[in-house]
Design an enzyme around this catalytic site. Sequence first.
Site, short mmCIF file in Angstrom:
data_model
loop_
_atom_site.label_atom_id
_atom_site.label_comp_id
_atom_site.label_asym_id
_atom_site.label_seq_id
_atom_site.Cartn_x
_atom_site.Cartn_y
_atom_site.Cartn_z
N GLY A 95 49.80 -117.17 16.67
CA GLY A 95 49.46 -115.79 16.40
C GLY A 95 48.61 -115.68 15.14
N CYS A 96 48.71 -114.55 14.46
CA CYS A 96 47.90 -114.29 13.27
C CYS A 96 48.17 -115.32 12.18
CB CYS A 96 48.21 -112.90 12.75
SG CYS A 96 47.51 -112.55 11.13
N PHE A 97 47.10 -115.94 11.66
CA PHE A 97 47.32 -116.95 10.63
C PHE A 97 47.80 -116.37 9.31
CE2 PHE A 97 42.35 -117.39 10.70
CZ PHE A 97 42.18 -116.10 10.20
N CYS A 137 50.31 -114.44 9.05
CA CYS A 137 51.77 -114.55 9.16
C CYS A 137 52.22 -116.00 9.02
CB CYS A 137 52.23 -114.03 10.53
SG CYS A 137 51.85 -112.31 10.86
N TYR A 185 49.20 -104.17 7.54
CA TYR A 185 49.56 -105.24 8.49
C TYR A 185 50.56 -106.20 7.83
CZ TYR A 185 49.22 -109.10 11.78
OH TYR A 185 49.52 -110.09 12.68
#
Length: 219
Positions: free
Chosen positions: A51-53, A55, A194
Amino acid sequence: MKKFILLFTITLLFSCQNSAQTNKEQEAVMNAEPVEVSLKNGKARAYFASGCFWCVEAIYESVKGVEESISGYSGGYTKNPTYEASNTGRTGHAEAVEIIYNPNVVSFETLVDVYFASQDVTQVNGQGNDRGPQYRSIIFYQNEEQRNIILKKREALAKTLNVKIAADVYPFQKFWVAEDYHQDYEKLHPNNPYIRNVSIPRLKRFKAKFPKELLKVSH
């Protein structure tokens, strides 16, 4: 704020597995011989996409023995990928992290445990609202020993949870470092919406269930 990309028109191009475009270039990446990264100053490197790097970077930096987590792109077939290009889903690359770690403190096996403990292991092509092949889950191996560790842990987890694990297993080829503004994003932008609403809650969920003796007091 992190872009949320809903891929309506291209979903028919994908199977139920995580996937970039099914073309010869992507197949070549998936079937290539793995590239092994040598130790540097006693430190090893491992590569994960989850997923989002933003995170994933923070999650790994909370683990003892991890010296640094670098955001970037891997798993695709284009050269010099950018954030904008990878977000089209047409580069084959996924947002990934390079984990620089001390193998005398933390093992590759434990890093794989961190990987599975820090995500929704059943979600295909994304994590949460971050959806698309650029957010797909991939664990990269550099040799047969690492590949066996990954496959055994994935199989055991699937049996324990009685689910199909979405993470793909790729031979590592190359890691492309992301743009400077992506690095240490959670640390540098703690009030970003975010980060506050997605990254930090994900980090807290991971830390709540991972053995405390393996975690740093702070990251």
